[in-house]
Design a protein around this motif. Structure first.
Motif, PDB file in Angstrom:
ATOM      1  N   LEU A   6     -10.752  14.736   1.156  1.00 57.86           N
ATOM      2  CA  LEU A   6      -9.809  15.717   1.830  1.00 57.86           C
ATOM      3  C   LEU A   6      -9.094  14.888   2.904  1.00 57.86           C
ATOM      4  O   LEU A   6      -9.693  13.943   3.549  1.00 57.86           O
ATOM      5  CB  LEU A   6     -10.931  16.651   2.495  1.00 57.86           C
ATOM      6  CG  LEU A   6      -9.978  17.255   3.579  1.00 57.86           C
ATOM      7  CD1 LEU A   6      -8.969  18.380   3.156  1.00 57.86           C
ATOM      8  CD2 LEU A   6     -10.810  18.370   4.407  1.00 57.86           C
ATOM      9  N   ILE A   7      -7.679  15.133   2.718  1.00 62.30           N
ATOM     10  CA  ILE A   7      -6.880  14.309   3.630  1.00 62.30           C
ATOM     11  C   ILE A   7      -6.420  15.528   4.595  1.00 62.30           C
ATOM     12  O   ILE A   7      -5.712  16.437   4.192  1.00 62.30           O
ATOM     13  CB  ILE A   7      -5.610  13.641   2.803  1.00 62.30           C
ATOM     14  CG1 ILE A   7      -6.286  12.720   2.018  1.00 62.30           C
ATOM     15  CG2 ILE A   7      -4.708  13.172   3.760  1.00 62.30           C
ATOM     16  CD1 ILE A   7      -5.197  11.875   1.089  1.00 62.30           C
ATOM     17  N   THR A  17       1.522   9.413   0.427  1.00 62.35           N
ATOM     18  CA  THR A  17       1.213   7.784   0.101  1.00 62.35           C
ATOM     19  C   THR A  17      -0.605   7.742  -0.263  1.00 62.35           C
ATOM     20  O   THR A  17      -0.781   6.946  -1.036  1.00 62.35           O
ATOM     21  CB  THR A  17       1.496   7.069   1.468  1.00 62.35           C
ATOM     22  OG1 THR A  17       2.957   7.298   1.742  1.00 62.35           O
ATOM     23  CG2 THR A  17       1.318   5.598   1.491  1.00 62.35           C
ATOM     24  N   LEU A  18      -1.243   8.435   0.543  1.00 61.71           N
ATOM     25  CA  LEU A  18      -2.616   8.457   0.400  1.00 61.71           C
ATOM     26  C   LEU A  18      -2.997   8.794  -0.819  1.00 61.71           C
ATOM     27  O   LEU A  18      -3.813   8.452  -1.552  1.00 61.71           O
ATOM     28  CB  LEU A  18      -3.468   8.747   1.598  1.00 61.71           C
ATOM     29  CG  LEU A  18      -3.493   8.164   2.745  1.00 61.71           C
ATOM     30  CD1 LEU A  18      -4.105   9.205   3.995  1.00 61.71           C
ATOM     31  CD2 LEU A  18      -4.322   6.964   2.714  1.00 61.71           C
ATOM     32  N   PHE A 103     -11.319   3.321  10.082  1.00 60.65           N
ATOM     33  CA  PHE A 103      -9.703   3.913  10.363  1.00 60.65           C
ATOM     34  C   PHE A 103      -8.940   3.268   9.267  1.00 60.65           C
ATOM     35  O   PHE A 103      -9.307   1.858   8.409  1.00 60.65           O
ATOM     36  CB  PHE A 103      -9.203   3.317  11.716  1.00 60.65           C
ATOM     37  CG  PHE A 103      -9.235   1.905  11.760  1.00 60.65           C
ATOM     38  CD1 PHE A 103      -8.167   1.230  11.673  1.00 60.65           C
ATOM     39  CD2 PHE A 103     -10.387   1.097  12.313  1.00 60.65           C
ATOM     40  CE1 PHE A 103      -8.203  -0.037  11.845  1.00 60.65           C
ATOM     41  CE2 PHE A 103     -10.331  -0.367  12.615  1.00 60.65           C
ATOM     42  CZ  PHE A 103      -8.915  -1.090  12.334  1.00 60.65           C
ATOM     43  N   LEU A 104      -8.024   3.870   8.889  1.00 60.27           N
ATOM     44  CA  LEU A 104      -7.089   3.493   7.918  1.00 60.27           C
ATOM     45  C   LEU A 104      -5.476   3.129   8.830  1.00 60.27           C
ATOM     46  O   LEU A 104      -5.071   4.234   9.297  1.00 60.27           O
ATOM     47  CB  LEU A 104      -6.719   4.510   6.910  1.00 60.27           C
ATOM     48  CG  LEU A 104      -8.073   4.981   6.039  1.00 60.27           C
ATOM     49  CD1 LEU A 104      -7.776   6.147   5.460  1.00 60.27           C
ATOM     50  CD2 LEU A 104      -8.715   3.524   5.329  1.00 60.27           C
ATOM     51  N   LEU A 105      -5.136   1.809   8.795  1.00 62.25           N
ATOM     52  CA  LEU A 105      -4.102   1.623   9.523  1.00 62.25           C
ATOM     53  C   LEU A 105      -2.627   1.696   8.684  1.00 62.25           C
ATOM     54  O   LEU A 105      -2.424   1.390   7.711  1.00 62.25           O
ATOM     55  CB  LEU A 105      -3.906   0.399   9.836  1.00 62.25           C
ATOM     56  CG  LEU A 105      -3.101  -0.186  11.336  1.00 62.25           C
ATOM     57  CD1 LEU A 105      -3.367   0.681  12.378  1.00 62.25           C
ATOM     58  CD2 LEU A 105      -3.460  -1.605  11.636  1.00 62.25           C
ATOM     59  N   LYS A 106      -1.844   2.452   9.341  1.00 60.07           N
ATOM     60  CA  LYS A 106      -0.489   2.769   8.586  1.00 60.07           C
ATOM     61  C   LYS A 106       0.339   1.462   9.122  1.00 60.07           C
ATOM     62  O   LYS A 106       0.166   0.937  10.245  1.00 60.07           O
ATOM     63  CB  LYS A 106       0.453   3.997   9.032  1.00 60.07           C
ATOM     64  CG  LYS A 106      -0.425   5.211   8.607  1.00 60.07           C
ATOM     65  CD  LYS A 106       0.470   6.477   8.865  1.00 60.07           C
ATOM     66  CE  LYS A 106       0.283   6.915  10.579  1.00 60.07           C
ATOM     67  NZ  LYS A 106       0.636   8.267  10.623  1.00 60.07           N
ATOM     68  N   PRO A 107       1.118   0.905   8.322  1.00 63.76           N
ATOM     69  CA  PRO A 107       1.396   1.321   6.850  1.00 63.76           C
ATOM     70  C   PRO A 107       0.322   0.827   6.056  1.00 63.76           C
ATOM     71  O   PRO A 107      -0.300  -0.105   6.225  1.00 63.76           O
ATOM     72  CB  PRO A 107       2.761   0.504   6.235  1.00 63.76           C
ATOM     73  CG  PRO A 107       2.566  -0.750   7.188  1.00 63.76           C
ATOM     74  CD  PRO A 107       2.237  -0.134   8.669  1.00 63.76           C
ATOM     75  N   ASP A 109      -2.430  -0.503   3.491  1.00 61.22           N
ATOM     76  CA  ASP A 109      -2.574  -1.381   2.066  1.00 61.22           C
ATOM     77  C   ASP A 109      -3.356  -0.703   1.123  1.00 61.22           C
ATOM     78  O   ASP A 109      -4.578  -0.463   1.262  1.00 61.22           O
ATOM     79  CB  ASP A 109      -3.128  -2.653   2.568  1.00 61.22           C
ATOM     80  CG  ASP A 109      -3.346  -3.799   1.691  1.00 61.22           C
ATOM     81  OD1 ASP A 109      -3.851  -3.387   0.471  1.00 61.22           O
ATOM     82  OD2 ASP A 109      -2.989  -4.958   1.752  1.00 61.22           O
ATOM     83  N   GLY A 110      -3.048  -0.367  -0.120  1.00 57.05           N
ATOM     84  CA  GLY A 110      -3.734   0.464  -1.042  1.00 57.05           C
ATOM     85  C   GLY A 110      -5.074  -0.047  -1.275  1.00 57.05           C
ATOM     86  O   GLY A 110      -6.061   0.511  -1.485  1.00 57.05           O
ATOM     87  N   ASP A 111      -4.935  -1.651  -1.593  1.00 50.21           N
ATOM     88  CA  ASP A 111      -6.081  -2.128  -2.126  1.00 50.21           C
ATOM     89  C   ASP A 111      -7.251  -2.037  -0.791  1.00 50.21           C
ATOM     90  O   ASP A 111      -8.384  -1.743  -1.249  1.00 50.21           O
ATOM     91  CB  ASP A 111      -5.946  -3.695  -2.478  1.00 50.21           C
ATOM     92  CG  ASP A 111      -5.400  -3.829  -3.752  1.00 50.21           C
ATOM     93  OD1 ASP A 111      -5.421  -2.854  -4.578  1.00 50.21           O
ATOM     94  OD2 ASP A 111      -4.466  -5.106  -3.804  1.00 50.21           O
ATOM     95  N   ILE A 112      -6.784  -2.369   0.434  1.00 53.87           N
ATOM     96  CA  ILE A 112      -7.915  -2.093   1.572  1.00 53.87           C
ATOM     97  C   ILE A 112      -8.307  -0.503   1.741  1.00 53.87           C
ATOM     98  O   ILE A 112      -9.671  -0.523   1.897  1.00 53.87           O
ATOM     99  CB  ILE A 112      -7.190  -2.640   2.822  1.00 53.87           C
ATOM    100  CG1 ILE A 112      -6.848  -3.941   2.588  1.00 53.87           C
ATOM    101  CG2 ILE A 112      -7.904  -2.354   3.986  1.00 53.87           C
ATOM    102  CD1 ILE A 112      -7.908  -5.038   2.564  1.00 53.87           C
ATOM    103  N   VAL A 113      -7.476   0.266   1.440  1.00 56.40           N
ATOM    104  CA  VAL A 113      -7.924   1.850   1.473  1.00 56.40           C
ATOM    105  C   VAL A 113      -8.908   1.836   0.523  1.00 56.40           C
ATOM    106  O   VAL A 113      -9.968   2.516   0.869  1.00 56.40           O
ATOM    107  CB  VAL A 113      -6.795   2.656   1.381  1.00 56.40           C
ATOM    108  CG1 VAL A 113      -7.152   4.185   1.204  1.00 56.40           C
ATOM    109  CG2 VAL A 113      -5.640   2.566   2.519  1.00 56.40           C
ATOM    110  N   LEU A 114      -8.826   1.401  -0.600  1.00 56.43           N
ATOM    111  CA  LEU A 114      -9.707   1.848  -1.776  1.00 56.43           C
ATOM    112  C   LEU A 114     -11.109   1.173  -1.583  1.00 56.43           C
ATOM    113  O   LEU A 114     -11.990   1.775  -1.632  1.00 56.43           O
ATOM    114  CB  LEU A 114      -9.069   1.392  -3.120  1.00 56.43           C
ATOM    115  CG  LEU A 114      -7.895   2.154  -3.658  1.00 56.43           C
ATOM    116  CD1 LEU A 114      -7.394   1.715  -5.055  1.00 56.43           C
ATOM    117  CD2 LEU A 114      -8.705   3.731  -4.020  1.00 56.43           C
TER     118      LEU A 114
END
Length: 352
Positions: A6-7, A17-18, A103-107, A109-114
């Motif tokens: 859930l976002i 983006t997410l 935490f997920l920092l903007k902008p 990084d897709g690999d880091i998020v996953l």
């Protein structure tokens, strides 16, 4: 089936983006703001496996949402991530205090998020599986303990019946004493909390009462089965069954544990003590006598009076009532007498 993430973020670009990063591996649900979160969570509670929040909006604008999430146990069941920009990093301590995991920092990084999401979801999946396993093992142990307790009770009653068989009595005496003991012990638990009886202690006292006369197994038949009044020497020998029973039960301490073994020994050793100090084997007085032994003493005397023995005929429940309350069977405490009076009708019903 994909796990659901859930976002909650008011910025559509952030959500898109997410979603683009996550949607190949996860089912994504979006909400525009934290106000919609509770509605979505209540509908999808069992399916959601991670939450991503625009925490500045949630914390600064509506802390109640986090209170509600905590009440639902969300922070214990799924990982929660803060979505934040570079200028919001000083607020991270506040985010963690609110209960987030990372935490997920903007902008982004897709690999880091996953990777962060996979790592935390793996941890929480393992946690859930462990909790299920622990619950199953706990229930299994409870069932095994229940069966073990039942087996233990049967063994203890069997030991008591062995004594009764030598005494030419049936096992009914043991069952009656246990039933009388339960009634009296429950009355003490209800009316006299100073003795600290609990349901478990009541059950232990009832179970242990089956061995109150275990020491009689060491008394010679010529005394135990004598159909006439015992001589003074024989009576002194008979009285030793209390100490002998206690000594026998000492050998079971390692099997039964300290608490239960002590209850068994107390009952075997002290159930012939009397409140005024005129009992045996040690002439204890007052509450020097353990409450377990006081209870079983009344139960045992009542059964001895109303049933036939090799040395006597039974008396009626009314006569037994008068003899106990008038002190003809030795002095019991005022508390035990009041307990006996309250429960006399229930005791009599057990006689059939």
């Amino acid at each position: 089936m994909k796990d659901t993430v859930l976002i909650a973020d008011s910025n559509k670009l952030t959500r898109d983006t997410l979603k683009a990063i996550l949607e190949n591996e996860y089912n994504v649900i979006e909400t525009e703001n934290c106000k919609q979160v509770m509605h979505v969570i209540k509908e999808e509670y069992k399916n959601i496996r991670a939450l991503m929040f625009d925490l500045p909006e949630c914390i600064c604008g509506n802390m109640d949402i986090f209170d509600e999430l905590k009440k639902l146990g969300i922070f214990d069941s799924v990982p929660v991530f803060a979505i934040c920009g570079l200028d919001e990093r000083p607020l991270l301590n506040k985010y963690f205090e609110a209960g987030i995991n990372d935490f997920l920092l903007k902008p982004f990084d897709g690999d880091i998020v996953l990777k962060r999401l996979r790592n935390f979801m793996s941890l929480y999946n393992n946690k859930r599986e462990s909790e299920v396993l622990i619950r199953e093992q706990t229930e299994d142990l409870k069932e095994k303990n229940r069966l073990l307790s039942e087996t233990n009770d049967k063994i203890i009653e069997l030991l008591g019946n062995v004594v009764e068989a030598r005494n030419l009595e049936s096992g009914k005496h043991i069952r009656r004493v246990k039933n009388f003991t339960r009634i009296l012990a429950n009355d003490i638990k209800e009316h006299y909390p100073k003795y600290g009886l609990t349901d478990k202690l009541v059950n232990d006292i009832v179970s242990a009462s089956a061995m109150h006369d275990i020491g009689k197994i060491l008394i010679p038949d010529s005394i135990l089965l004598k159909p006439a009044r015992l001589t003074e020497v024989e009576y002194e020998e008979m009285k030793t069954h209390t100490v002998k029973g206690s000594e026998l039960l000492e050998g079971a301490r390692e099997i039964w544990g300290e608490e239960y073994a002590n209850i068994c020994k107390d009952i075997a050793l002290y159930h012939h003590e009397r409140y005024d100090g005129n009992g045996y084997p040690y002439g204890l007085a007052g509450d020097e006598i353990p409450i377990s032994a006081q209870i079983v003493a009344v139960a045992d005397v009542y059964d001895a009076l109303v049933t036939k023995r090799v040395y006597k005929e039974p008396v009626s429940p009314k006569v037994a009532y008068d003899m106990i309350t008038n002190g003809q069977c030795g002095k019991f405490s005022d508390i035990m007498i009041e307990c006996f009076k309250r429960q006399s009708d229930n005791l009599e019903k057990l006689l059939g």
